[in-house]
Design a protein around this motif. Structure first.
Motif, short mmCIF file in Angstrom:
data_model
loop_
_atom_site.label_atom_id
_atom_site.label_comp_id
_atom_site.label_asym_id
_atom_site.label_seq_id
_atom_site.Cartn_x
_atom_site.Cartn_y
_atom_site.Cartn_z
N PHE A 28 5.77 -5.56 2.93
CA PHE A 28 5.18 -6.12 1.72
C PHE A 28 3.65 -6.16 1.83
O PHE A 28 2.93 -5.81 0.89
CB PHE A 28 5.74 -7.53 1.47
N GLU A 29 3.16 -6.55 3.01
CA GLU A 29 1.70 -6.61 3.19
C GLU A 29 1.08 -5.22 3.12
O GLU A 29 -0.03 -5.06 2.62
CB GLU A 29 1.38 -7.27 4.54
N ARG A 30 1.82 -4.23 3.58
CA ARG A 30 1.31 -2.87 3.49
C ARG A 30 1.25 -2.41 2.03
O ARG A 30 0.35 -1.68 1.64
CB ARG A 30 2.21 -1.91 4.27
N LYS A 31 2.21 -2.84 1.26
CA LYS A 31 2.19 -2.51 -0.18
C LYS A 31 0.96 -3.12 -0.83
O LYS A 31 0.29 -2.49 -1.65
CB LYS A 31 3.45 -3.04 -0.87
N LEU A 32 0.68 -4.37 -0.44
CA LEU A 32 -0.51 -5.04 -0.98
C LEU A 32 -1.79 -4.34 -0.52
O LEU A 32 -2.74 -4.21 -1.28
CB LEU A 32 -0.56 -6.51 -0.53
N TRP A 33 -1.78 -3.89 0.72
CA TRP A 33 -2.92 -3.17 1.26
C TRP A 33 -3.17 -1.91 0.41
O TRP A 33 -4.30 -1.61 0.02
CB TRP A 33 -2.64 -2.80 2.72
N GLY A 34 -2.09 -1.20 0.09
CA GLY A 34 -2.20 0.00 -0.74
C GLY A 34 -2.75 -0.34 -2.12
O GLY A 34 -3.59 0.39 -2.68
N LEU A 35 -2.31 -1.45 -2.66
CA LEU A 35 -2.79 -1.91 -3.96
C LEU A 35 -4.30 -2.16 -3.89
O LEU A 35 -5.06 -1.77 -4.78
CB LEU A 35 -2.06 -3.19 -4.36
N GLY A 36 -4.73 -2.78 -2.80
CA GLY A 36 -6.16 -3.04 -2.60
C GLY A 36 -6.97 -1.76 -2.53
O GLY A 36 -8.06 -1.65 -3.11
N VAL A 37 -6.43 -0.76 -1.83
CA VAL A 37 -7.12 0.53 -1.71
C VAL A 37 -7.32 1.15 -3.10
O VAL A 37 -8.41 1.59 -3.46
CB VAL A 37 -6.30 1.51 -0.81
N LEU A 38 -6.25 1.17 -3.89
CA LEU A 38 -6.32 1.81 -5.21
C LEU A 38 -7.25 1.04 -6.15
O LEU A 38 -8.00 1.64 -6.94
CB LEU A 38 -4.93 1.93 -5.83
N ARG A 39 -7.22 -0.28 -6.09
CA ARG A 39 -8.10 -1.07 -6.95
C ARG A 39 -9.57 -0.81 -6.62
O ARG A 39 -10.41 -0.66 -7.50
CB ARG A 39 -7.81 -2.55 -6.80
N GLU A 40 -9.87 -0.76 -5.32
CA GLU A 40 -11.25 -0.52 -4.91
C GLU A 40 -11.69 0.89 -5.31
O GLU A 40 -12.81 1.10 -5.73
CB GLU A 40 -11.39 -0.74 -3.40
N LEU A 41 -10.76 1.84 -5.23
CA LEU A 41 -11.07 3.21 -5.65
C LEU A 41 -11.41 3.26 -7.14
O LEU A 41 -12.34 3.96 -7.55
CB LEU A 41 -9.88 4.12 -5.33
N ALA A 42 -10.68 2.50 -7.94
CA ALA A 42 -10.97 2.45 -9.39
C ALA A 42 -12.38 1.90 -9.62
O ALA A 42 -13.13 2.40 -10.47
CB ALA A 42 -9.93 1.60 -10.11
N GLN A 43 -12.76 0.88 -8.84
CA GLN A 43 -14.11 0.31 -8.95
C GLN A 43 -15.17 1.34 -8.55
O GLN A 43 -16.22 1.45 -9.18
CB GLN A 43 -14.26 -0.91 -8.00
N TRP A 44 -14.88 2.08 -7.51
CA TRP A 44 -15.83 3.09 -7.06
C TRP A 44 -16.02 4.19 -8.09
O TRP A 44 -17.12 4.70 -8.27
CB TRP A 44 -15.37 3.70 -5.73
N ALA A 45 -14.93 4.56 -8.77
CA ALA A 45 -15.05 5.62 -9.78
C ALA A 45 -16.01 5.18 -10.89
O ALA A 45 -16.83 5.96 -11.37
CB ALA A 45 -13.68 5.96 -10.35
N VAL A 46 -15.94 3.89 -11.25
CA VAL A 46 -16.86 3.35 -12.26
C VAL A 46 -18.30 3.39 -11.72
O VAL A 46 -19.23 3.81 -12.40
CB VAL A 46 -16.48 1.89 -12.62
N ARG A 47 -18.46 2.95 -10.48
CA ARG A 47 -19.80 2.92 -9.91
C ARG A 47 -20.38 4.34 -9.77
O ARG A 47 -21.57 4.56 -10.00
CB ARG A 47 -19.76 2.25 -8.53
N SER A 48 -19.54 5.31 -9.41
CA SER A 48 -20.02 6.68 -9.22
C SER A 48 -20.61 7.23 -10.52
O SER A 48 -21.61 7.93 -10.50
CB SER A 48 -18.89 7.58 -8.75
N VAL A 49 -19.97 6.91 -11.63
CA VAL A 49 -20.49 7.37 -12.92
C VAL A 49 -21.88 6.77 -13.14
O VAL A 49 -22.82 7.47 -13.52
CB VAL A 49 -19.53 6.97 -14.07
#
Length: 195
Positions: free
Chosen positions: A151-172
């Protein structure tokens, strides 16, 4: 400051920036779709809060407007190199846990991983244009802590994807900033460009 950038270099940079902005925009949409799929397939709640992901620089910057273009590019490159390793790790785990049972999530992860790799390469090209070769790639980022429960690994994956979405916004934002003519080179108002 005009001496260091010939018109062709300026045009090439603008072209690379606008292509990068399109890449980042598309990546953001795909990551948001992937987040939906991930939450649904992993049986998570979309509102779950997750701690910051170790090994990934945070997308939020306190003094964003004080950064140089090169610094922005380096920050982006470091982040996407980390994401490349983290997503590859997630994909590997996905296959181990679910086998081919969840092809939808696997395909979506693989597609985003490809985009992250392409974007990292794109940033390297831009850095070369800034007469700064990209720093050498230190290899994979930190794998998820192995002592985590499933379960914690699933949450870790969720954290990775959320941060990636933030980075995509910042990259623009970063690339838009970089595409602007440097203040020294044009004292006259720049030609207004269509958005």
């Amino acid at each position: 400051a005009a001496a260091d950038s010939s018109p062709s270099a300026t045009l090439r940079r603008r072209d690379l920036c606008s292509r990068g902005i399109r890449l980042a925009g598309k990546m953001r949409l795909d990551v948001i779709d992937l987040l939906d799929t991930y939450v649904e397939r992993q049986g998570l709640d979309a509102s779950t809060s997750v701690a910051a992901v170790e090994g990934v620089p945070a997308a939020a910057v306190e003094h964003w407007d004080e950064q140089t273009g090169t610094q922005r590019l380096l920050d982006n490159l470091m982040a996407y190199r980390a994401f490349r390793a983290l997503l590859a790790q997630m994909l590997e785990e996905q296959r181990e846990q679910l086998g081919e049972a969840d092809a939808v999530l696997g395909r979506a992860l693989a597609a985003v991983l490809l985009q992250v790799s392409a974007f990292a390469y794109h940033l390297e090209e831009l850095l070369q244009l800034e007469s700064r070769g990209p720093p050498c790639d230190e290899g994979a980022g930190p794998p998820p802590p192995s002592h985590l429960s499933l379960f914690e690994r699933k949450l870790w994956g969720l954290g990775v994807l959320r941060e990636l979405a933030q980075w995509a916004v910042r990259s623009v934002r970063d690339l838009r900033q970089l595409a602007k003519p440097s203040p020294g080179s044009s004292s006259a108002p720049s030609m207004t460009e269509s958005p």
